[in-house]
Design a protein around this motif. Structure first.
Motif, PDB file in Angstrom:
ATOM      1  N   ARG A  11       0.834  -1.215   0.000  1.00 25.38           N
ATOM      2  CA  ARG A  11       0.000   0.000   0.000  1.00 25.38           C
ATOM      3  C   ARG A  11       0.858   1.249   0.000  1.00 25.38           C
ATOM      4  NH1 ARG A  11      -5.378   0.305   1.613  1.00 25.38           N
ATOM      5  NH2 ARG A  11      -4.965   2.280   2.636  1.00 25.38           N
ATOM      6  N   LEU A  12       1.904   1.233   0.759  1.00 28.50           N
ATOM      7  CA  LEU A  12       2.743   2.412   0.881  1.00 28.50           C
ATOM      8  C   LEU A  12       3.649   2.607  -0.330  1.00 28.50           C
ATOM      9  CD1 LEU A  12       3.618   2.110   4.646  1.00 28.50           C
ATOM     10  CD2 LEU A  12       1.930   3.615   3.559  1.00 28.50           C
ATOM     11  N   ALA A  13       3.714   1.606  -1.185  1.00 27.54           N
ATOM     12  CA  ALA A  13       4.600   1.677  -2.341  1.00 27.54           C
ATOM     13  C   ALA A  13       3.955   2.357  -3.542  1.00 27.54           C
ATOM     14  CB  ALA A  13       5.053   0.269  -2.738  1.00 27.54           C
ATOM     15  N   LEU A  14       2.630   2.498  -3.528  1.00 29.13           N
ATOM     16  CA  LEU A  14       1.923   2.954  -4.717  1.00 29.13           C
ATOM     17  C   LEU A  14       0.907   4.044  -4.416  1.00 29.13           C
ATOM     18  CD1 LEU A  14       1.272  -0.531  -6.275  1.00 29.13           C
ATOM     19  CD2 LEU A  14       2.933   1.142  -7.030  1.00 29.13           C
ATOM     20  N   PHE A  15       0.519   4.753  -5.446  1.00 31.26           N
ATOM     21  CA  PHE A  15      -0.526   5.767  -5.346  1.00 31.26           C
ATOM     22  C   PHE A  15      -1.871   5.181  -5.746  1.00 31.26           C
ATOM     23  CE2 PHE A  15       2.066   9.336  -4.446  1.00 31.26           C
ATOM     24  CZ  PHE A  15       3.271   9.106  -5.084  1.00 31.26           C
ATOM     25  N   ALA A  16      -2.953   5.858  -5.385  1.00 29.30           N
ATOM     26  CA  ALA A  16      -4.311   5.388  -5.680  1.00 29.30           C
ATOM     27  C   ALA A  16      -4.583   5.287  -7.177  1.00 29.30           C
ATOM     28  CB  ALA A  16      -5.328   6.311  -5.023  1.00 29.30           C
ATOM     29  N   GLU A  17      -3.856   6.036  -8.006  1.00 22.38           N
ATOM     30  CA  GLU A  17      -4.110   6.024  -9.441  1.00 22.38           C
ATOM     31  C   GLU A  17      -3.429   4.858 -10.157  1.00 22.38           C
ATOM     32  OE1 GLU A  17      -2.718   8.740  -7.884  1.00 22.38           O
ATOM     33  OE2 GLU A  17      -4.523   9.946  -7.691  1.00 22.38           O
ATOM     34  N   VAL A  18      -2.765   4.006  -9.441  1.00 20.97           N
ATOM     35  CA  VAL A  18      -2.008   2.913 -10.041  1.00 20.97           C
ATOM     36  C   VAL A  18      -2.931   1.987 -10.839  1.00 20.97           C
ATOM     37  CG1 VAL A  18      -2.188   1.297  -8.098  1.00 20.97           C
ATOM     38  CG2 VAL A  18      -0.200   1.246  -9.564  1.00 20.97           C
ATOM     39  N   LYS A  19      -2.402   1.452 -11.933  1.00 21.49           N
ATOM     40  CA  LYS A  19      -3.138   0.463 -12.712  1.00 21.49           C
ATOM     41  C   LYS A  19      -3.132  -0.857 -11.955  1.00 21.49           C
ATOM     42  CE  LYS A  19      -2.104   2.590 -17.096  1.00 21.49           C
ATOM     43  NZ  LYS A  19      -1.382   2.516 -18.349  1.00 21.49           N
ATOM     44  N   GLU A  20      -4.220  -1.629 -12.106  1.00 17.79           N
ATOM     45  CA  GLU A  20      -4.330  -2.870 -11.349  1.00 17.79           C
ATOM     46  C   GLU A  20      -3.186  -3.830 -11.641  1.00 17.79           C
ATOM     47  OE1 GLU A  20      -7.318  -6.608 -10.758  1.00 17.79           O
ATOM     48  OE2 GLU A  20      -8.216  -4.607 -10.760  1.00 17.79           O
ATOM     49  N   ALA A  57       1.557  -6.570  -9.582  1.00 10.20           N
ATOM     50  CA  ALA A  57       2.986  -6.870  -9.672  1.00 10.20           C
ATOM     51  C   ALA A  57       3.710  -6.485  -8.385  1.00 10.20           C
ATOM     52  CB  ALA A  57       3.607  -6.155 -10.875  1.00 10.20           C
ATOM     53  N   THR A  58       3.324  -5.372  -7.792  1.00 10.05           N
ATOM     54  CA  THR A  58       3.936  -4.939  -6.527  1.00 10.05           C
ATOM     55  C   THR A  58       3.605  -5.924  -5.410  1.00 10.05           C
ATOM     56  OG1 THR A  58       3.893  -2.625  -7.174  1.00 10.05           O
ATOM     57  CG2 THR A  58       4.036  -3.086  -4.816  1.00 10.05           C
ATOM     58  N   VAL A  59       2.331  -6.320  -5.309  1.00 16.51           N
ATOM     59  CA  VAL A  59       1.931  -7.300  -4.296  1.00 16.51           C
ATOM     60  C   VAL A  59       2.692  -8.603  -4.508  1.00 16.51           C
ATOM     61  CG1 VAL A  59       0.002  -8.690  -3.419  1.00 16.51           C
ATOM     62  CG2 VAL A  59      -0.342  -6.253  -3.909  1.00 16.51           C
ATOM     63  N   ARG A  60       2.771  -9.069  -5.770  1.00 18.53           N
ATOM     64  CA  ARG A  60       3.498 -10.309  -6.094  1.00 18.53           C
ATOM     65  C   ARG A  60       4.963 -10.217  -5.676  1.00 18.53           C
ATOM     66  NH1 ARG A  60       4.163 -10.156 -11.691  1.00 18.53           N
ATOM     67  NH2 ARG A  60       6.029  -9.026 -11.096  1.00 18.53           N
ATOM     68  N   ASP A  61       5.630  -9.135  -6.055  1.00 19.16           N
ATOM     69  CA  ASP A  61       7.055  -8.988  -5.753  1.00 19.16           C
ATOM     70  C   ASP A  61       7.305  -8.993  -4.253  1.00 19.16           C
ATOM     71  OD1 ASP A  61       7.433  -8.841  -8.484  1.00 19.16           O
ATOM     72  OD2 ASP A  61       7.828  -6.675  -8.509  1.00 19.16           O
ATOM     73  N   ILE A  62       6.488  -8.275  -3.503  1.00 15.39           N
ATOM     74  CA  ILE A  62       6.659  -8.227  -2.043  1.00 15.39           C
ATOM     75  C   ILE A  62       6.386  -9.602  -1.432  1.00 15.39           C
ATOM     76  CG2 ILE A  62       5.735  -7.258   0.103  1.00 15.39           C
ATOM     77  CD1 ILE A  62       5.376  -4.605  -1.517  1.00 15.39           C
ATOM     78  N   ALA A  63       5.334 -10.267  -1.902  1.00 13.74           N
ATOM     79  CA  ALA A  63       5.017 -11.598  -1.378  1.00 13.74           C
ATOM     80  C   ALA A  63       6.168 -12.572  -1.609  1.00 13.74           C
ATOM     81  CB  ALA A  63       3.731 -12.124  -2.033  1.00 13.74           C
ATOM     82  N   LEU A  71      -2.787 -19.703   4.232  1.00 12.96           N
ATOM     83  CA  LEU A  71      -3.355 -19.486   2.909  1.00 12.96           C
ATOM     84  C   LEU A  71      -4.002 -18.109   2.929  1.00 12.96           C
ATOM     85  CD1 LEU A  71      -4.491 -20.229   0.079  1.00 12.96           C
ATOM     86  CD2 LEU A  71      -6.426 -21.274   1.294  1.00 12.96           C
ATOM     87  N   VAL A  72      -3.550 -17.231   2.048  1.00 14.31           N
ATOM     88  CA  VAL A  72      -4.092 -15.883   1.950  1.00 14.31           C
ATOM     89  C   VAL A  72      -4.574 -15.658   0.523  1.00 14.31           C
ATOM     90  CG1 VAL A  72      -3.540 -13.411   2.065  1.00 14.31           C
ATOM     91  CG2 VAL A  72      -2.579 -14.977   3.762  1.00 14.31           C
ATOM     92  N   VAL A  73      -5.813 -15.187   0.394  1.00 14.61           N
ATOM     93  CA  VAL A  73      -6.322 -14.766  -0.910  1.00 14.61           C
ATOM     94  C   VAL A  73      -6.633 -13.285  -0.816  1.00 14.61           C
ATOM     95  CG1 VAL A  73      -7.214 -17.023  -1.576  1.00 14.61           C
ATOM     96  CG2 VAL A  73      -8.710 -15.408  -0.400  1.00 14.61           C
ATOM     97  N   ALA A  74      -6.460 -12.604  -1.944  1.00 13.00           N
ATOM     98  CA  ALA A  74      -6.701 -11.163  -1.949  1.00 13.00           C
ATOM     99  C   ALA A  74      -7.323 -10.731  -3.265  1.00 13.00           C
ATOM    100  CB  ALA A  74      -5.396 -10.401  -1.723  1.00 13.00           C
ATOM    101  N   GLU A  75      -8.274  -9.860  -3.141  1.00 14.53           N
ATOM    102  CA  GLU A  75      -8.854  -9.173  -4.293  1.00 14.53           C
ATOM    103  C   GLU A  75      -8.220  -7.792  -4.314  1.00 14.53           C
ATOM    104  OE1 GLU A  75     -10.703  -8.713  -7.657  1.00 14.53           O
ATOM    105  OE2 GLU A  75     -10.863 -10.592  -6.527  1.00 14.53           O
ATOM    106  N   LEU A  76      -7.706  -7.373  -5.449  1.00 15.29           N
ATOM    107  CA  LEU A  76      -7.033  -6.079  -5.569  1.00 15.29           C
ATOM    108  C   LEU A  76      -8.012  -5.055  -6.118  1.00 15.29           C
ATOM    109  CD1 LEU A  76      -3.679  -7.274  -7.139  1.00 15.29           C
ATOM    110  CD2 LEU A  76      -4.311  -7.120  -4.728  1.00 15.29           C
ATOM    111  N   LYS A  77      -8.184  -3.966  -5.394  1.00 21.04           N
ATOM    112  CA  LYS A  77      -9.119  -2.923  -5.807  1.00 21.04           C
ATOM    113  C   LYS A  77      -8.495  -1.558  -5.642  1.00 21.04           C
ATOM    114  CE  LYS A  77     -12.674  -5.366  -6.895  1.00 21.04           C
ATOM    115  NZ  LYS A  77     -13.049  -5.432  -8.291  1.00 21.04           N
ATOM    116  N   ARG A  78      -8.780  -0.686  -6.595  1.00 22.71           N
ATOM    117  CA  ARG A  78      -8.373   0.715  -6.466  1.00 22.71           C
ATOM    118  C   ARG A  78      -9.323   1.398  -5.493  1.00 22.71           C
ATOM    119  NH1 ARG A  78      -7.727   3.243 -12.271  1.00 22.71           N
ATOM    120  NH2 ARG A  78      -7.446   5.019 -10.915  1.00 22.71           N
ATOM    121  N   GLU A  79      -8.896   2.520  -4.935  1.00 28.72           N
ATOM    122  CA  GLU A  79      -9.758   3.283  -4.034  1.00 28.72           C
ATOM    123  C   GLU A  79     -11.054   3.614  -4.759  1.00 28.72           C
ATOM    124  OE1 GLU A  79      -9.345   3.802  -0.840  1.00 28.72           O
ATOM    125  OE2 GLU A  79      -7.349   2.899  -0.840  1.00 28.72           O
TER     126      GLU A  79
END
Length: 108
Positions: free
Chosen positions: A18-27, A32-38, A69-77
């Motif tokens: 969350r802290l790595a990106l702005f709200a306008e980021v493309k999904e 990719a950011t979530v994947r890399d950090i994970a 086991l963690v699942v996540a749905e990625l959503k913009r603000e």
């Protein structure tokens, strides 16, 4: 609802991303950011390249590490999960997994 919206989970994949990106980021960039950090944090990570042949509403990210086991749905603000997405997240949670909606956050 039954699904946690993890806005600030200290030390979590989501909080760091969350802290790595702005709200306008493309999904796709957010994913990719979530994947890399994970992956850096030792999680196995899965994301369907195309949802064309996937079940409607299946979560964007599936992550495994040890017994978690963690699942996540990625959503913009301002965007909310669909009914089908909410059903999948609730089903994973009912089965003992952790289910979240991850959102990017503007710095500052």
């Amino acid at each position: 609802g039954n699904v946690d919206v993890c806005s600030v989970c200290p030390g979590s994949i989501e909080a760091e991303a969350r802290l790595a990106l702005f709200a306008e980021v493309k999904e796709r960039d957010w994913q990719a950011t979530v994947r890399d950090i994970a992956i850096v944090r030792g999680w196995m990570f899965y994301h369907s390249w195309s949802s064309q042949h996937s079940a409607d509403g299946f979560p964007d990210c599936v992550m495994l590490r040890g017994s978690r086991l963690v699942v996540a749905e990625l959503k913009r603000e301002g965007k909310e999960p669909t009914e089908a997405q909410q059903q999948w997240l609730a089903a994973f949670k009912a089965a003992g997994g952790e289910a979240y909606v991850f959102r990017p956050q503007r710095r500052g």
